[in-house]
Design a protein around this motif. Structure first.
Motif, PDB file in Angstrom:
ATOM      1  N   ARG A   1       0.843  -1.202   0.000  1.00 19.99           N
ATOM      2  CA  ARG A   1       0.000   0.000   0.000  1.00 19.99           C
ATOM      3  C   ARG A   1       0.875   1.248   0.000  1.00 19.99           C
ATOM      4  O   ARG A   1       0.648   2.212  -0.731  1.00 19.99           O
ATOM      5  CB  ARG A   1      -0.922  -0.014   1.220  1.00 19.99           C
ATOM      6  CG  ARG A   1      -1.615   1.319   1.491  1.00 19.99           C
ATOM      7  CD  ARG A   1      -2.779   1.597   0.549  1.00 19.99           C
ATOM      8  NE  ARG A   1      -3.951   0.909   0.990  1.00 19.99           N
ATOM      9  CZ  ARG A   1      -4.797   1.373   1.918  1.00 19.99           C
ATOM     10  NH1 ARG A   1      -4.587   2.538   2.461  1.00 19.99           N
ATOM     11  NH2 ARG A   1      -5.831   0.663   2.281  1.00 19.99           N
TER      12      ARG A   1
ATOM     13  N   ALA B   1       1.257   3.960  -2.996  1.00 19.42           N
ATOM     14  CA  ALA B   1       0.831   5.344  -2.725  1.00 19.42           C
ATOM     15  C   ALA B   1       1.965   6.318  -3.037  1.00 19.42           C
ATOM     16  O   ALA B   1       1.735   7.378  -3.610  1.00 19.42           O
ATOM     17  CB  ALA B   1       0.380   5.482  -1.276  1.00 19.42           C
TER      18      ALA B   1
ATOM     19  N   ASP C   1      -7.549   4.566  -1.015  1.00 16.40           N
ATOM     20  CA  ASP C   1      -7.545   5.147   0.335  1.00 16.40           C
ATOM     21  C   ASP C   1      -8.971   5.503   0.749  1.00 16.40           C
ATOM     22  O   ASP C   1      -9.419   5.161   1.848  1.00 16.40           O
ATOM     23  CB  ASP C   1      -6.658   6.402   0.325  1.00 16.40           C
ATOM     24  CG  ASP C   1      -6.595   7.104   1.676  1.00 16.40           C
ATOM     25  OD1 ASP C   1      -6.344   6.413   2.681  1.00 16.40           O
ATOM     26  OD2 ASP C   1      -6.790   8.334   1.725  1.00 16.40           O
TER      27      ASP C   1
ATOM     28  N   VAL D   1      -1.829   1.786   8.640  1.00 17.24           N
ATOM     29  CA  VAL D   1      -2.514   1.158   7.513  1.00 17.24           C
ATOM     30  C   VAL D   1      -3.247  -0.086   8.018  1.00 17.24           C
ATOM     31  O   VAL D   1      -2.664  -0.884   8.758  1.00 17.24           O
ATOM     32  CB  VAL D   1      -1.498   0.769   6.412  1.00 17.24           C
ATOM     33  CG1 VAL D   1      -2.210   0.103   5.246  1.00 17.24           C
ATOM     34  CG2 VAL D   1      -0.733   1.994   5.945  1.00 17.24           C
TER      35      VAL D   1
END
Lengths: 496, 381
Positions: free
Chosen positions: A126, A130, A143, A396
């Motif tokens: 992730r 990102a 997100d 996260v």
């Protein structure tokens, strides 16, 4: 990091110019370009502004709305391919974690380690995507939707499944149809575990409803679709819970489609007709749940609820009603086509109203990722980033409650949170954050890679020379090793 | 500032919020009611004296055995409960119900200030660390005009960070010298951090002999307690603890609820102890957004309900008593035939604490809880 010749020239210019502010070499950038980058991505990386300048804002938006048309950096593709567990589906994950018969203590320990690896790799993926993906709107929407359909990794087996949940239920539909997204999340074992629907079972005795679990049904209406004021009653919550009885996870002897451990067990399904939101749902097993999801996805309350949240995420903490109404209309007219709704959003006068430019306070995730993007560093160690997110209480997959993380200033703007953001900016700006460190970095290598502050001028250019005169003079008055930290810790950079 | 007073003389209030709708019926257990056992075949707690039974409070109610660390407080008369308390708003949404309890105006979606922030305005001694909240996010209950200090949670909360270096903060001071919201927050952050770090540093060196505090809620609670003991400027404290949404495997003497209560009980005891002499002038209020269904569901859990129990702990609390009108658990006595009914508005309980403990007068009280007049007087102190 290497210093490009262009910046050397610039540096020389600054040294020669003496007291001239360091930004003077470049003209400020069109605020519209900064705005579109700030909202459709996790922030500018080096060269990004020039790219948008050359293709134009409209074509940039169009491309971002079709992520498959955008190629990914080979370094990102390579790094993701090294994550062994990232693309395992839930059936494969189950096999990956299956203990051999009569496992030795060593084998059991190794298996536990494997289990931990799944979550670590998902978090890493992730953060890598990102920070490095060119398909930034896709990442921004991941997100958004992950939060909307939040699953907490700390609940039972969800730790093994949150990564697969993102890959299977969120990511493919982030710009697709809302109904598909809703269906994918409803069927996913991560959600089934998190909101207890996998245990939502009707009694085998006809007519009894006492084994019904309301948790998923309530949050499905309150958070995922209609909204708290969406006009449903406690009776609707119970009816919807009964509709979903029998949805669960396959036991060891139960056949699935090979891709997911989802399993509908008719033995645990309430066999009666139900009245839900004033409509009669005829007893029809799993199809009842699908019908309920259809009803919820088509409801005007859902269109309004989702539109409000999108407008809040992309425009303002208190989004204008005119925009929300227009988005809701588009949502209804296109049967929940997310891409179409975003298209309307990005074309709306509200989105382009100057008073909203740089008006959203970044969440810890947005702040952390945007800071790394601005440096242009090719990250391969994401651990300092996930640590920072933990300290800022936004790990996260770590939101405990089903409403997901908020994206409004009132939650995140806090005295100690600012202390910690600025400390992160200082570590990053002074080159002390080991983002490109690898596990096999020997101390010898470390002494070669001496700590060196990032180039503040380069950062300022990357961000479009958008700093206020006050910020510029504060940077100019500060020691060289802190200039980059001040750019990343500036008030302008706290917002997007 | 009342600088003449001894540091332990200042009246303090600490609010602990149990997020997720904690099951008050399995916390302060109405073990004398047959309906309790009928409705909860799997998760009911046994009567006092039986194996894994509740700890008897008053012959009618018993305390969950995981809360044994709090029994000494009960016996000393420092711990009280108000049962069947809650919000008059019937929402079963966690988020709405928490919002209403934190702003202190059930049913109102428009006001955004929390009642603790309005309370700060009413009793203000105008110090930058008048209220301290544990965590780096802002809880709604402290949202508002008055500046609130916060402290990161966890083991690393008081480790030095880059901004603590004078050279670094000097540089950022130049950047955040304005009157805007960000600059103000920055400024509050600097002052608060310097004050809190100085307090913690000294306290940790003196009291711990280098031993780290336990992790999680217990450690955070202890840290907050030490801070408040040390620094009389801190009048209000807030902590939230999640994990009370027990739809599945809630358990009885063991399980999710028991684990949560174990940690809360230990944390509260540690908090009380770490307050030292200041405990005599402290009230600790524990609350949750709503209770849960009387009946257990098919998964050994409970769903969202209505009435709940509030806890009041402190040196001058008239404890050893379960307050509130007990509505009973027979079907006709339940709210919507499923939940414990609310007989005491949560604002009645808080108002009493504010009035008796913090000397908040009626005018100030009407600012803390606008358009509300307490319906019953409960003399908790």
């Amino acid at each position: 990091m290497t210093v490009k010749p262009r910046y050397l020239v610039l540096l020389l210019f600054i040294l020669l110019a003496g007291s001239d502010p360091i930004y003077a070499a470049n003209k400020p950038v069109d605020p519209k370009i900064l705005h579109v980058i700030n909202r459709l991505s996790f922030g500018a990386k080096p060269g990004e502004i020039q790219k948008v300048e050359s293709v134009g804002v409209e074509r940039y938006i169009k491309a971002q709305l079709s992520p498959n048309s955008i190629s990914e950096p080979p370094s990102l593709t390579r790094q993701l391919s090294q994550l062994e567990t990232l693309n395992l589906n839930t059936v494969e994950i189950r096999n990956y974690l299956k203990a051999p018969p009569q496992a030795t203590p060593e084998e059991k320990k190794a298996l536990q380690k494997r289990g931990g690896k799944i979550l670590q790799e998902a978090v890493k993926a992730r953060l890598l995507r990102a920070t490095s993906s060119n398909r930034q709107l896709q990442e921004v929407m991941v997100d958004f939707w992950y939060n909307h359909f939040n699953v907490y990794s700390g609940k039972g087996n969800a730790r093994y499944w949150v990564g697969a949940y993102e890959q299977e239920a969120i990511r493919p539909y982030a710009l697709g149809r809302f109904r598909d997204l809703l269906g994918a999340t409803a069927h996913h074992p991560a959600m089934l575990v998190y909101l207890d629907n996998s245990q939502n079972k009707a009694s085998r005795r006809p007519g009894a409803t006492s084994r019904v679990n309301e948790n998923y049904a309530r949050e499905l209406m309150e958070l995922h679709t209609l909204g708290a004021d969406g006009g449903y009653t406690q009776q609707d919550v119970i009816a919807l819970a009964r509709i979903f009885t029998g949805w669960g996870i396959a036991g060891s002897g139960q056949q699935t489609n090979g891709k997911s451990v989802f399993y509908f067990d008719p033995r645990f399904h309430d066999p009666n007709d139900k009245v839900f939101l004033g409509r009669t749902i005829k007893a029809s097993g799993q199809a009842e749940g699908e019908q309920a999801l259809d009803i919820l996805a088509k409801s005007p309350a859902t269109a309004h609820h989702i539109s409000y949240q999108l407008a809040q995420y992309f425009v303002s903490d208190r989004p204008p009603a005119s925009l929300v109404d227009r988005l809701a209309q588009r949502f209804r007219n296109t049967d929940g086509n997310i891409r179409a709704v975003l298209e309307t959003l990005f074309q709306s006068p509200e989105f382009w109203d100057k008073k909203y430019f740089n008006a959203k306070f970044k969440t810890p995730f947005q702040y952390t990722v945007s800071a790394v993007r601005a440096t242009g560093l090719e990250v391969n160690n994401t651990i300092p980033l996930s640590r920072n997110l933990e300290q800022l209480e936004m790990p996260v997959y770590g939101c405990r409650t089903p409403d997901g993380y908020k994206n409004t200033q009132d939650v995140w703007l806090n005295p100690e949170a600012i202390n910690r953001r600025l400390s992160f900016a200082t570590a990053l700006g002074s080159g002390r954050l080991p983002l490109i460190g690898t596990a096999n970095n020997s101390p010898k290598n470390k002494s070669i890679n001496r700590v060196q502050p990032l180039d503040a001028t380069q950062l300022i250019n990357t961000l479009g020379n958008s700093l206020s005169p006050k910020t510029q003079s504060a940077i100019a008055a500060s020691p060289p090793e802190l200039k980059a930290a001040l750019v990343l810790g500036s008030p302008e950079f706290m917002r997007r | 500032m009342h600088s003449a007073t001894k540091k332990s003389d200042r009246q303090r209030l600490i609010v602990i919020f149990m997020r997720g709708g904690a099951d008050g019926l399995n916390i302060v257990v109405p073990y004398a009611e047959p309906a309790y056992y009928q409705a909860r075949p799997k998760i009911a707690l046994a009567k006092p004296g039986q194996e894994k039974g509740v700890l008897d409070l008053d012959g009618h109610f018993g305390l969950h055995p995981a809360l044994a660390p709090l029994m000494p407080f009960w016996q000393q008369g420092n711990l009280a409960f108000v049962h069947a308390a809650g919000s008059p708003d019937p929402s079963r949404s966690h988020f709405d119900a928490q919002f209403y309890m934190e702003i202190g105006i059930p049913g109102n979606q428009k006001v955004s200030e929390g009642w603790m922030n309005r309370l700060m305005g009413a009793i203000s001694n105008k110090t930058p660390i008048q209220a301290v909240s544990v965590g780096t996010t802002k809880p709604r209950i402290l949202n508002g005009q008055m500046p609130v200090a916060n402290l990161a949670s966890g083991r690393n909360a008081n480790k030095p960070i880059a901004i603590d270096r004078p050279q670094v903060s000097a540089a950022f001071n130049r950047l955040y010298g304005g009157n805007d919201a960000l600059s103000q927050t920055y400024h509050q952050g600097r002052i608060a951090r310097e004050a809190l770090m100085a307090d913690l540093d000294q306290e940790m060196k003196m009291a711990n002999n280098g031993a780290p505090l336990p992790d999680g809620f217990v450690g955070d609670a202890q840290r907050l307690g030490k801070l408040m003991a040390k620094d009389p400027r801190i009048e209000l404290g807030f902590m939230a603890l999640g994990g009370w949404d027990t739809h599945v495997n809630q358990g009885s003497d063991r399980g999710y609820l028991a684990r949560g209560l174990g940690s809360l009980g230990k944390g509260l005891a540690a908090l009380a102890q770490s307050l030292g002499p200041a405990y005599q002038n402290t009230v600790i209020l524990v609350m949750s957004e709503f209770g849960r269904t009387l009946r257990e569901n098919g998964n050994g859990g409970t769903d969202h309900g209505h009435g709940n129990v509030m806890w009041i702990l402190g040196g001058k609390v008239r404890g050893g008593k379960v307050y509130g009108e007990w509505p009973g658990l027979e079907t006709a006595q339940l709210y919507e035939k499923r939940d414990l009914a609310v007989t005491t508005d949560f604002r009645d309980v808080i108002s009493d604490v504010l009035a008796r403990h913090l000397s908040v007068n009626d005018t100030q009280l009407s600012k803390v809880f606008p358009s509300y007049t307490p319906k019953q007087k409960i003399a908790l102190l």
